[in-house]
Structure formats: structure tokens, C-alpha cells
Design a protein around this motif. Structure first.
Motif, PDB file in Angstrom:
ATOM      1  N   THR A 134       0.844  -1.193   0.000  1.00  0.00           N
ATOM      2  CA  THR A 134       0.000   0.000   0.000  1.00  0.00           C
ATOM      3  C   THR A 134       0.883   1.248   0.000  1.00  0.00           C
ATOM      4  OG1 THR A 134      -1.990  -0.910   0.995  1.00  0.00           O
ATOM      5  CG2 THR A 134      -1.489   1.365   1.542  1.00  0.00           C
ATOM      6  N   GLY A 135       0.525   2.206  -0.852  1.00  0.00           N
ATOM      7  CA  GLY A 135       1.320   3.427  -0.917  1.00  0.00           C
ATOM      8  C   GLY A 135       1.120   4.320   0.291  1.00  0.00           C
ATOM      9  N   LEU A 136      -0.128   4.513   0.710  1.00  0.00           N
ATOM     10  CA  LEU A 136      -0.450   5.369   1.855  1.00  0.00           C
ATOM     11  C   LEU A 136      -1.624   4.740   2.594  1.00  0.00           C
ATOM     12  CD1 LEU A 136      -0.192   8.007   3.491  1.00  0.00           C
ATOM     13  CD2 LEU A 136      -1.709   9.093   1.802  1.00  0.00           C
ATOM     14  N   LEU A 137      -1.421   4.428   3.866  1.00  0.00           N
ATOM     15  CA  LEU A 137      -2.464   3.765   4.632  1.00  0.00           C
ATOM     16  C   LEU A 137      -3.507   4.774   5.131  1.00  0.00           C
ATOM     17  CD1 LEU A 137      -3.708   1.268   5.831  1.00  0.00           C
ATOM     18  CD2 LEU A 137      -2.068   1.404   7.739  1.00  0.00           C
ATOM     19  N   PHE A 138      -3.064   5.841   5.802  1.00  0.00           N
ATOM     20  CA  PHE A 138      -3.970   6.853   6.337  1.00  0.00           C
ATOM     21  C   PHE A 138      -3.623   8.219   5.762  1.00  0.00           C
ATOM     22  CE2 PHE A 138      -4.250   3.636   9.657  1.00  0.00           C
ATOM     23  CZ  PHE A 138      -5.591   3.677  10.035  1.00  0.00           C
ATOM     24  N   LYS A 139      -4.639   8.955   5.354  1.00  0.00           N
ATOM     25  CA  LYS A 139      -4.473  10.380   5.080  1.00  0.00           C
ATOM     26  C   LYS A 139      -5.373  11.125   6.054  1.00  0.00           C
ATOM     27  CE  LYS A 139      -4.674  14.061   1.649  1.00  0.00           C
ATOM     28  NZ  LYS A 139      -4.906  14.420   0.224  1.00  0.00           N
ATOM     29  N   ILE A 140      -4.754  11.959   6.899  1.00  0.00           N
ATOM     30  CA  ILE A 140      -5.488  12.702   7.923  1.00  0.00           C
ATOM     31  C   ILE A 140      -5.512  14.165   7.510  1.00  0.00           C
ATOM     32  CG2 ILE A 140      -5.730  13.134  10.380  1.00  0.00           C
ATOM     33  CD1 ILE A 140      -5.687  10.155   9.627  1.00  0.00           C
ATOM     34  N   ASP A 141      -6.709  14.717   7.361  1.00  0.00           N
ATOM     35  CA  ASP A 141      -6.860  16.069   6.819  1.00  0.00           C
ATOM     36  C   ASP A 141      -7.683  16.927   7.784  1.00  0.00           C
ATOM     37  OD1 ASP A 141      -6.665  17.543   3.926  1.00  0.00           O
ATOM     38  OD2 ASP A 141      -8.523  18.095   4.940  1.00  0.00           O
ATOM     39  N   GLY A 142      -7.302  18.187   7.947  1.00  0.00           N
ATOM     40  CA  GLY A 142      -8.117  19.138   8.698  1.00  0.00           C
ATOM     41  C   GLY A 142      -7.734  19.284  10.150  1.00  0.00           C
ATOM     42  N   GLY A 143      -7.813  20.511  10.642  1.00  0.00           N
ATOM     43  CA  GLY A 143      -7.410  20.801  12.008  1.00  0.00           C
ATOM     44  C   GLY A 143      -8.316  20.227  13.065  1.00  0.00           C
ATOM     45  N   ARG A 144      -9.519  19.802  12.697  1.00  0.00           N
ATOM     46  CA  ARG A 144     -10.422  19.207  13.676  1.00  0.00           C
ATOM     47  C   ARG A 144     -10.300  17.694  13.743  1.00  0.00           C
ATOM     48  NH1 ARG A 144     -15.268  19.692  12.062  1.00  0.00           N
ATOM     49  NH2 ARG A 144     -15.048  20.886  10.141  1.00  0.00           N
ATOM     50  N   SER A 145      -9.322  17.145  13.060  1.00  0.00           N
ATOM     51  CA  SER A 145      -9.070  15.707  13.170  1.00  0.00           C
ATOM     52  C   SER A 145      -8.241  15.453  14.421  1.00  0.00           C
ATOM     53  CB  SER A 145      -8.333  15.195  11.927  1.00  0.00           C
ATOM     54  OG  SER A 145      -9.182  15.199  10.804  1.00  0.00           O
ATOM     55  N   GLN A 146      -8.829  14.761  15.388  1.00  0.00           N
ATOM     56  CA  GLN A 146      -8.191  14.594  16.694  1.00  0.00           C
ATOM     57  C   GLN A 146      -8.461  13.200  17.260  1.00  0.00           C
ATOM     58  OE1 GLN A 146      -9.779  17.704  19.166  1.00  0.00           O
ATOM     59  NE2 GLN A 146      -8.848  19.363  17.965  1.00  0.00           N
ATOM     60  N   ALA A 147      -7.570  12.786  18.156  1.00  0.00           N
ATOM     61  CA  ALA A 147      -7.758  11.550  18.925  1.00  0.00           C
ATOM     62  C   ALA A 147      -8.037  10.360  18.021  1.00  0.00           C
ATOM     63  CB  ALA A 147      -8.872  11.726  19.961  1.00  0.00           C
ATOM     64  N   ILE A 148      -7.096  10.097  17.113  1.00  0.00           N
ATOM     65  CA  ILE A 148      -7.206   8.967  16.190  1.00  0.00           C
ATOM     66  C   ILE A 148      -6.222   7.898  16.647  1.00  0.00           C
ATOM     67  CG2 ILE A 148      -6.978   8.224  13.793  1.00  0.00           C
ATOM     68  CD1 ILE A 148      -7.464  11.244  13.076  1.00  0.00           C
ATOM     69  N   ARG A 149      -6.706   6.706  16.882  1.00  0.00           N
ATOM     70  CA  ARG A 149      -5.880   5.647  17.462  1.00  0.00           C
ATOM     71  C   ARG A 149      -5.942   4.395  16.578  1.00  0.00           C
ATOM     72  NH1 ARG A 149      -3.469   4.139  22.194  1.00  0.00           N
ATOM     73  NH2 ARG A 149      -3.713   1.969  22.881  1.00  0.00           N
ATOM     74  N   VAL A 150      -4.766   3.852  16.288  1.00  0.00           N
ATOM     75  CA  VAL A 150      -4.658   2.628  15.493  1.00  0.00           C
ATOM     76  C   VAL A 150      -3.996   1.563  16.359  1.00  0.00           C
ATOM     77  CG1 VAL A 150      -3.777   1.585  13.382  1.00  0.00           C
ATOM     78  CG2 VAL A 150      -4.432   4.012  13.393  1.00  0.00           C
ATOM     79  N   THR A 151      -4.667   0.423  16.516  1.00  0.00           N
ATOM     80  CA  THR A 151      -4.148  -0.632  17.389  1.00  0.00           C
ATOM     81  C   THR A 151      -4.175  -1.973  16.664  1.00  0.00           C
ATOM     82  OG1 THR A 151      -6.342  -0.989  18.336  1.00  0.00           O
ATOM     83  CG2 THR A 151      -4.913   0.549  19.487  1.00  0.00           C
ATOM     84  N   ASN A 152      -3.277  -2.863  17.099  1.00  0.00           N
ATOM     85  CA  ASN A 152      -3.255  -4.247  16.601  1.00  0.00           C
ATOM     86  C   ASN A 152      -3.291  -4.328  15.083  1.00  0.00           C
ATOM     87  OD1 ASN A 152      -3.311  -5.449  19.245  1.00  0.00           O
ATOM     88  ND2 ASN A 152      -5.475  -4.852  19.346  1.00  0.00           N
TER      89      ASN A 152
END
Length: 551
Positions: free
Chosen positions: A506-524
């Protein structure tokens, strides 16, 4: 049947912020499903033959069929029998304690003579509107049914316009030869000159104090009826019958209680404008099971009124079970909205198959609707060849964006702000879709608290979350062609991605955009096979993204 409005409650709940439903024991659960009372009928049987009906496909049997129904009801109820044959008829009115039973090879064919259908006050998308009388209707009835193995055919083609692009060349030639008129550009067929005039002038069919029913006589031909409308009825059963070729919506129970739709087939042409299968509107305690649908618009759809009128009615669609159904063509397999201003809650969808629908699980609304949609549960949903999104939430239904700035305007939360929250989806498989999951809330009211687990989604694109909050994806396998990114997040918060599988290289797994993007958690989640784990744009901060080591 109309209960006091809970308008004030909608406002308070919408203003309350995050749901507190986790602190309150749910009214229903998978182990405690709603109970739906069933109708019961006397064994007395009256055949429509006894009232002079003739199965020759020519004789108009309206009087005979309605007389049999009235007689049966007046005698305390029972079964009105429609034997095998082709029975031409005008509008039929059900009565309490009557089971209209169609034997196998019996077809009720509703006449194309529109003068047989009186101009009537009805409902269009949740609002009072002028309509033609429905082919089959009933109001404020108790203990009613339509059962058997026969067919109800609404002869819908004579009522609706159709675009040339929707038909084959031979179908188009046949349509022109049948009569009617063409739009000036030659690309649309209308049933009549009156229909064309009203359509091109875009005249409203809504009733207002200034526009009573009598003022719509000059556009009667344009006012397409729903095939079956049951209003304010209790203990209703539709079972075994095929309902097809409706002029508009096919089955429309409105403000009914204890409704069962079992083992029916609903068919409309793919080109049928507003050719919905079932629109369950402001109903309480309902069961839809074992049904097959192949329609021109949404298949199994939950509604509860539109905008202010829906909020004033104050009747959510609630306490429903939808199971063991198959949907072929349709704009959505299971749908909520967009007219959901009275709300929807405690609906359980399971063991359903969607084959070739535009969308799978579809939730739609828009600013101005209001209403709260919550406690929707879906499990064991199987999809194939979904044209667009497998799981879809959108609070911008029919809104065209001129710029991103226009979309990001945040008006004050009020009674017109729709709320979608507190849902749980599990065990969902989709083999083929444009996009696996799409959620787009409003900047002022995110779609929130949606839990999804045990999903396998084969799609062109993976996941897109915009203005969403409290979204939890657990054990989700994404098989996507688009890998830059697999998961897109825009101005969303409190997100958890646990045990996510995605394509290798995969080239890019997550793209996070915008200042209101908060508290994002990736586990396991093993992120080592992605060239880039995450990218942050337009004010998004890396510190809001937590990547826990896989256990």
C-alpha cells in the motif's frame, strides 16, 4: 393516531452533544427483539365471484370486489377470495377484519383508465399533497391482510415519464408507439400533454391553505399514486403476494402499528422514478422478513416525515425487525431517510443479501430535516456488485458543493439539525463496491458513535470519514485497488481502528486532513507493509494520531 409532538425533546437531544445512551439500558437488543402482534381472521370466506366479478381481463370489477370486502367486514370479517384469473379493477378499499386472499394465478390488474382514480389528499415525501387515489388503500383499520400467491399489478407505465437513456432502442420505439408525448428535445416521454406541461413547469403538488385539493384538477394526470397506502392501521399482514408496477412507491404503510410484511415479492422496472419497494413511515412494531425486492429506487426504506411537518407529527419509525430479505436492483438495500424528521430507532437488520444495488446500508439526511436516528443494528449482511458505497452515511443529501468553504460553514445547531448516532454493524461482507465505507456528517453535528466489526470489504476505495466522531472499526479487512490512501479522515475525532487488514505494498495507509481531526488511534494493525503509514494535511497534526505496536 397522531401522538403529541416530541419536538422539544429533539431540540434538547440535538443540543446535548455526545450521546449518553450507554448509561441507559437499551429498550431492545438482539436477545430481546420487539414483539409484533399478528392479525387473526374468522374462517368465513366470500368469493368475489359471488358479487359478479369476471376474470376476463376486460370487465371492470371495482364494484364487485369492494362489495365483497364491505360485506365481509360488515358480517364480522373473514376472507375475501380472489380466484385464479385476470381481474381488471379500479381502486380497492380495504376494511377492518378482512383478509384479501389471492389464489395462485390470480392477478389484480389495476386499470389504465385514470378517471377511475379520484383526486385525493395524500402524502408525498412526508408532506400533505394532492395525489390520485391509490389502487389499494385503507385508513384507520384494524386486523387487515393481503395474502396468497397472486399478483397485484399497478400498471405503472401509463403513469410515469421515462428518459430515452433508460430504455433500449426497441423499448423506446415501443414507448413512443404506445401514445403519450415527447419533451421538446425528444429525450423524455410523457404519458400526456398535461403531464408534460406540469413537469416542465415544475409545479408543486403540495397542499397549502392557499391551494386546496380542488385547485389541482388541471394537473391530475401528473399526480402518481402509490400502489398500496395503509394509514393509521393496526395489526396488518402482507404475505406471499407479488406487488409490482407501481406508479410511484409500491408499499407505503403510514403511521401503522404491528405491521408484518412476510415472503412478498416487490418488483418495479429499473427506470421507475420514485419506484421504491417499501417505505415504512412513522410505524411502530414491524417485521419484514423473507421478502425479495427488485425495484427502481430505494428497496427497504425507513421514513418518518419531512422537515417541520415530520417533526410536528412526532412519530418515529421504531421497534422493527428486518431479516432474511434479498434485494436485487435498487438505490439502496436497507435505507433510512432522507425524510426522517420524526426519527427512527431500535431497528434490527440481519441475514440480508444485496445483489447489485447502488448502495448497501444507506443513511441520508440534510440540514433542515431534524430528527434523531439511533439504535440501528445490522449483522450478517452479504453484498455483491454494489455500484457505489457498501456502507453509506451522508448528511448532505442532494446538496451540491460550490466550494469546500461552503460545505464547512457551521450554522447553529437547531431543531432542523439531523442526528445520526449510536449504531452497531457486524459480520458484513461485500464483494465489489466503489467504496467500502463512506461517512459524512455536518461540521456542527458529526455522525457519531458508530461501531463496526468483523467486516470484509472488496472495493475500489476503502474508508472515507468526514465530520465523524466516535467511529470504531474493529477487525476490518479492506481489499482495495486504490491504495493512496486506503483510509481517509477529514475533520473527524475519537476514531479507533483496531486489527485492520489492507493490501500489501500500500502506498499510503492513512491520510489525515483538517485541524479538527483529533484523537485517532490505530491498534493491533501491522503497518509495516505500507510505504507511508500516515500523511497529515490542511492543519491536521501528527500528535493527534497514535499508532500502537501490534501485539
Amino acid at each position: 393516531m397522531i401522538r403529541p409532538s416530541f419536538f422539544a425533546g429533539l431540540v434538547l437531544l440535538a443540543l446535548a452533544g455526545p450521546s449518553t445512551s450507554a448509561q441507559v439500558a437499551p429498550l431492545y437488543s438482539w436477545s430481546n427483539l420487539p414483539k409484533i402482534a399478528q392479525p387473526a381472521f374468522q374462517k368465513d370466506t366470500i368469493s368475489i365471484l359471488a358479487h359478479g366479478a369476471k376474470p376476463d381481463g376486460v370487465t371492470l370489477n371495482t364494484g364487485a370486489i369492494n362489495a365483497a370486502i364491505r360485506t365481509c367486514s360488515q358480517k364480522g370479517g373473514g376472507v375475501v377470495l380472489v380466484p385464479a384469473g385476470l381481474w381488471m379493477t379500479g381502486p380497492i378499499e380495504l376494511k377492518s377484519n378482512v383478509n384479501l386472499h389471492l389464489k395462485k394465478s390470480a392477478t389484480l390488474l389495476f386499470t389504465t383508465d385514470k378517471s377511475q382514480y379520484a383526486l385525493a389528499e395524500g402524502v408525498y415525501e412526508g408532506k400533505r399533497a394532492a395525489r390520485n387515489q391509490s389502487p389499494l388503500s385503507g385508513t384507520n383499520l384494524e386486523n387487515v391482510a393481503i395474502t396468497g400467491q397472486g399478483i397485484l399489478d399497478g400498471n405503472g407505465d401509463v403513469w410515469r415519464a421515462v428518459h430515452k437513456s433508460q430504455l433500449t432502442e426497441s423499448q423506446w420505439k415501443e414507448k413512443i408507439a404506445s401514445g403519450g408525448v415527447l419533451k421538446d428535445d425528444g429525450k423524455t416521454w410523457y404519458p400526456s400533454e398535461q403531464f408534460k406541461k406540469v413537469s416542465t413547469e415544475n409545479r408543486s403538488m403540495l397542499l397549502t391553505p392557499e391551494k386546496p385539493l380542488s385547485s389541482f384538477a388541471d394537473m391530475k394526470d401528473f399526480l402518481r399514486p402509490n400502489l398500496i397506502v395503509l394509514t393509521g392501521c393496526q395489526k396488518v399482514l402482507l404475505e406471499g403476494v407479488t406487488f409490482q408496477n407501481s406508479a410511484a412507491w409500491c408499499l407505503h404503510p403510514l403511521m401503522c402499528q404491528d405491521l408484518t410484511i412476510r415472503n412478498v415479492t416487490v418488483k418495479n422496472p429499473e427506470y421507475a422514478h420514485n419506484g421504491d419497494g417499501m417505505d415504512i413511515e412513522s410505524c411502530k412494531n414491524f417485521l419484514i422478513e423473507g421478502c425479495t425486492l427488485d425495484v427502481g429506487d430505494d428497496a427497504i426504506c425507513i421514513k418518518s416525515g419531512k422537515d417541520e411537518e415530520g417533526r410536528k407529527r412526532g412519530m418515529p419509525t421504531e421497534n422493527g425487525i428486518i431479516r432474511n430479505n434479498t434485494v436485487y436492483n435498487g438505490h439502496g438495500g436497507f435505507v433510512v431517510g432522507s425524510e426522517m424528521s420524526g426519527g427512527a430507532r431500535y431497528i434490527f437488520v440481519s441475514n440480508c443479501t444485496f445483489m447489485g444495488t447502488d448502495k448497501g446500508l444507506r443513511f441520508k439526511s440534510v440540514r433542515g430535516r431534524g430528527g434523531i436516528v439511533e439504535h440501528i443494528y445490522a449483522k450478517d449482511i452479504f453484498m455483491k456488485d454494489i455500484a457505489q458505497e457498501a456502507i453509506f452515511f451522508d448528511l448532505y443529501y442532494f446538496v451540491k458543493f460550490a466550494t469546500d468553504g461552503q460545505r464547512d460553514e457551521r450554522p447553529v445547531v437547531n431543531e432542523g439539525t439531523p442526528v445520526f448516532r449510536d449504531m452497531h454493524f457486524e459480520n458484513i461482507v461485500c464483494n465489489g463496491a466503489e467504496k467500502g465505507i463512506f461517512i459524512r456528517g455536518l461540521p456542527e453535528m458529526a455522525v457519531k458513535n458508530i461501531n463496526m466489526e468483523n467486516l470484509v470489504l472488496v472495493a475500489e476505495k476503502g474508508v472515507e470519514l468526514i465530520d465523524a466522531s466516535g467511529i470504531n472499526l474493529n477487525n476490518v479487512k479492506l481489499v482495495t485497488k486504490e491504495t493512496k490512501p486506503v483510509i481517509y479522515v477529514e475533520n473527524s475525532s475519537q476514531l479507533t481502528f483496531n486489527a485492520i487488514q489492507y493490501p500489501t505494498k500500500t502506498g499510503l495507509l492513512f491520510k489525515i486532513d483538517g485541524g479538527r481531526s483529533q484523537a485517532i488511534r490505530v491498534t493491533n494493525t501491522d503497518t509495516t507493509t505500507a510505504e507511508t503509514k500516515a500523511e497529515f494535511t490542511h492543519g491536521a497534526e501528527e500528535k493527534q494520531f497514535t499508532l500502537a505496536a501490534k501485539k
